[in-house]
Design a protein around this motif. Sequence first.
Motif, PDB file in Angstrom:
ATOM      1  N   ALA A   1      -0.725  -4.217  -5.566  1.00 22.79           N
ATOM      2  CA  ALA A   1      -0.385  -2.907  -5.024  1.00 22.79           C
ATOM      3  C   ALA A   1      -1.574  -1.964  -5.091  1.00 22.79           C
ATOM      4  O   ALA A   1      -2.325  -1.969  -6.066  1.00 22.79           O
ATOM      5  CB  ALA A   1       0.791  -2.306  -5.793  1.00 22.79           C
ATOM      6  N   LEU A   2      -1.710  -1.161  -4.035  1.00 26.22           N
ATOM      7  CA  LEU A   2      -2.732  -0.116  -3.963  1.00 26.22           C
ATOM      8  C   LEU A   2      -2.015   1.219  -3.788  1.00 26.22           C
ATOM      9  O   LEU A   2      -1.434   1.491  -2.739  1.00 26.22           O
ATOM     10  CB  LEU A   2      -3.681  -0.371  -2.798  1.00 26.22           C
ATOM     11  CG  LEU A   2      -4.701   0.729  -2.489  1.00 26.22           C
ATOM     12  CD1 LEU A   2      -5.637   0.964  -3.670  1.00 26.22           C
ATOM     13  CD2 LEU A   2      -5.504   0.387  -1.235  1.00 26.22           C
ATOM     14  N   PHE A   3      -2.025   2.036  -4.837  1.00 25.51           N
ATOM     15  CA  PHE A   3      -1.422   3.366  -4.813  1.00 25.51           C
ATOM     16  C   PHE A   3      -2.499   4.380  -4.457  1.00 25.51           C
ATOM     17  O   PHE A   3      -3.620   4.316  -4.973  1.00 25.51           O
ATOM     18  CB  PHE A   3      -0.859   3.718  -6.190  1.00 25.51           C
ATOM     19  CG  PHE A   3       0.373   2.957  -6.581  1.00 25.51           C
ATOM     20  CD1 PHE A   3       1.626   3.548  -6.513  1.00 25.51           C
ATOM     21  CD2 PHE A   3       0.276   1.644  -7.030  1.00 25.51           C
ATOM     22  CE1 PHE A   3       2.764   2.842  -6.886  1.00 25.51           C
ATOM     23  CE2 PHE A   3       1.409   0.932  -7.403  1.00 25.51           C
ATOM     24  CZ  PHE A   3       2.656   1.533  -7.331  1.00 25.51           C
ATOM     25  N   THR A   4      -2.173   5.353  -3.600  1.00 27.86           N
ATOM     26  CA  THR A   4      -3.129   6.395  -3.240  1.00 27.86           C
ATOM     27  C   THR A   4      -2.527   7.769  -3.532  1.00 27.86           C
ATOM     28  O   THR A   4      -1.309   7.929  -3.566  1.00 27.86           O
ATOM     29  CB  THR A   4      -3.523   6.319  -1.756  1.00 27.86           C
ATOM     30  OG1 THR A   4      -2.396   6.651  -0.937  1.00 27.86           O
ATOM     31  CG2 THR A   4      -4.014   4.918  -1.379  1.00 27.86           C
TER      32      THR A   4
ATOM     33  N   VAL B   1       0.867  -1.172   0.000  1.00 23.85           N
ATOM     34  CA  VAL B   1       0.000   0.000   0.000  1.00 23.85           C
ATOM     35  C   VAL B   1       0.905   1.225   0.000  1.00 23.85           C
ATOM     36  O   VAL B   1       1.859   1.301   0.777  1.00 23.85           O
ATOM     37  CB  VAL B   1      -0.968   0.026   1.198  1.00 23.85           C
ATOM     38  CG1 VAL B   1      -2.009  -1.081   1.079  1.00 23.85           C
ATOM     39  CG2 VAL B   1      -0.237  -0.067   2.530  1.00 23.85           C
ATOM     40  N   ILE B   2       0.628   2.147  -0.897  1.00 20.24           N
ATOM     41  CA  ILE B   2       1.487   3.315  -1.059  1.00 20.24           C
ATOM     42  C   ILE B   2       0.728   4.544  -0.606  1.00 20.24           C
ATOM     43  O   ILE B   2      -0.363   4.843  -1.104  1.00 20.24           O
ATOM     44  CB  ILE B   2       1.939   3.472  -2.533  1.00 20.24           C
ATOM     45  CG1 ILE B   2       2.829   2.299  -2.951  1.00 20.24           C
ATOM     46  CG2 ILE B   2       2.704   4.771  -2.721  1.00 20.24           C
ATOM     47  CD1 ILE B   2       2.113   1.066  -3.406  1.00 20.24           C
ATOM     48  N   GLY B   3       1.279   5.257   0.350  1.00 17.84           N
ATOM     49  CA  GLY B   3       0.626   6.424   0.921  1.00 17.84           C
ATOM     50  C   GLY B   3       0.748   7.653   0.040  1.00 17.84           C
ATOM     51  O   GLY B   3       1.305   7.615  -1.066  1.00 17.84           O
ATOM     52  N   GLY B   4       0.246   8.775   0.542  1.00 19.13           N
ATOM     53  CA  GLY B   4       0.236  10.013  -0.213  1.00 19.13           C
ATOM     54  C   GLY B   4       1.508  10.819  -0.039  1.00 19.13           C
ATOM     55  O   GLY B   4       2.441  10.418   0.668  1.00 19.13           O
ATOM     56  N   SER B   5       1.536  11.986  -0.682  1.00 20.42           N
ATOM     57  CA  SER B   5       2.718  12.838  -0.649  1.00 20.42           C
ATOM     58  C   SER B   5       2.362  14.233  -1.138  1.00 20.42           C
ATOM     59  O   SER B   5       1.440  14.384  -1.952  1.00 20.42           O
ATOM     60  CB  SER B   5       3.814  12.257  -1.547  1.00 20.42           C
ATOM     61  OG  SER B   5       4.954  13.099  -1.588  1.00 20.42           O
TER      62      SER B   5
ATOM     63  N   TYR C   1      -4.000  -1.346  -8.332  1.00 21.00           N
ATOM     64  CA  TYR C   1      -5.074  -0.403  -8.034  1.00 21.00           C
ATOM     65  C   TYR C   1      -4.473   0.976  -7.751  1.00 21.00           C
ATOM     66  O   TYR C   1      -3.355   1.082  -7.216  1.00 21.00           O
ATOM     67  CB  TYR C   1      -5.854  -0.841  -6.793  1.00 21.00           C
ATOM     68  CG  TYR C   1      -6.734  -2.043  -6.978  1.00 21.00           C
ATOM     69  CD1 TYR C   1      -8.085  -1.894  -7.298  1.00 21.00           C
ATOM     70  CD2 TYR C   1      -6.256  -3.342  -6.806  1.00 21.00           C
ATOM     71  CE1 TYR C   1      -8.921  -2.996  -7.444  1.00 21.00           C
ATOM     72  CE2 TYR C   1      -7.078  -4.451  -6.956  1.00 21.00           C
ATOM     73  CZ  TYR C   1      -8.410  -4.264  -7.275  1.00 21.00           C
ATOM     74  OH  TYR C   1      -9.231  -5.357  -7.420  1.00 21.00           O
ATOM     75  N   ALA C   2      -5.241   2.016  -8.091  1.00 13.26           N
ATOM     76  CA  ALA C   2      -4.810   3.374  -7.778  1.00 13.26           C
ATOM     77  C   ALA C   2      -6.026   4.217  -7.432  1.00 13.26           C
ATOM     78  O   ALA C   2      -7.054   4.140  -8.102  1.00 13.26           O
ATOM     79  CB  ALA C   2      -4.068   3.992  -8.957  1.00 13.26           C
ATOM     80  N   THR C   3      -5.908   5.014  -6.369  1.00 12.62           N
ATOM     81  CA  THR C   3      -6.985   5.914  -5.958  1.00 12.62           C
ATOM     82  C   THR C   3      -6.455   7.339  -5.857  1.00 12.62           C
ATOM     83  O   THR C   3      -5.325   7.563  -5.409  1.00 12.62           O
ATOM     84  CB  THR C   3      -7.591   5.527  -4.596  1.00 12.62           C
ATOM     85  OG1 THR C   3      -6.671   5.861  -3.541  1.00 12.62           O
ATOM     86  CG2 THR C   3      -7.921   4.053  -4.540  1.00 12.62           C
TER      87      THR C   3
END
Length: 239
Positions: free
Chosen positions: A92-95, A54-58, A180-182
């Motif tokens: 992977a879930l990118f946000t 899971v990839i957090g924001g920035s 996935y990407a949100t």
Amino acid sequence: MSSVLYVCVRPERDAADAEHRSFARDLSITNLHRLDLLHASLETVEWEQYDGFVIGGSPFNVTDADPSETQRDVERDLERIATRALAGETTALFTCYGIGVVTRMLGGQVTLDHPESVQAARIRLTAEGSADPLFGPSGPEFTVFTAHKESAAAPPPDAVLLATDDACPVQAFRVGEHLYATQFHPEASPQDFADRMAVYRASGYFDPGEYAATADRVLASSVDGADLLGRFPELLLGR
């Protein structure tokens, strides 16, 4: 039980630590492993140890005219994770910022035409989103926090649009079965987002002069993105 790695791309330590706690809470993983790409290389990851990422924001933006070398390194590492997910080697879930990285990598356009200020946004699932194992049970609508300056102009080639809203046409997409990407933040509770606002008060996501009123509005909101994140470990068990 599935194993997940949280990938941090926030330079601000307080925001990074809080986001880690938020993901751990919503994924129901007490000791959620963490990789901070601002301070460690993806080379240190033993890929076979993790079922998913899971990839957090920035505060980074892929539309930045002159990104730092640190940002370039981060984006190269995020693209490596996305490449493995496309190959079915992980899920992977990118946000947030990550959706821009993935969109550009796949040949799509990232634009400044659909910004969203700090708010609890009502997200609508598409027909494909309703049929998706991760998103479907959240539908047909759910509420999550958004705050961004850039977004995908349209789903990139080969991507399936999963979610949208009136302000931002691409709120989520899937590519293949494992990427996935949100655009939105599924992990943030009202208190989480209010705390994050304090860190990014001067970063252009909202009028600093309206900080107190914006924070009050955030704290009075009700969101349910945690349900989506809670299904992510279950999704990995079915890989």
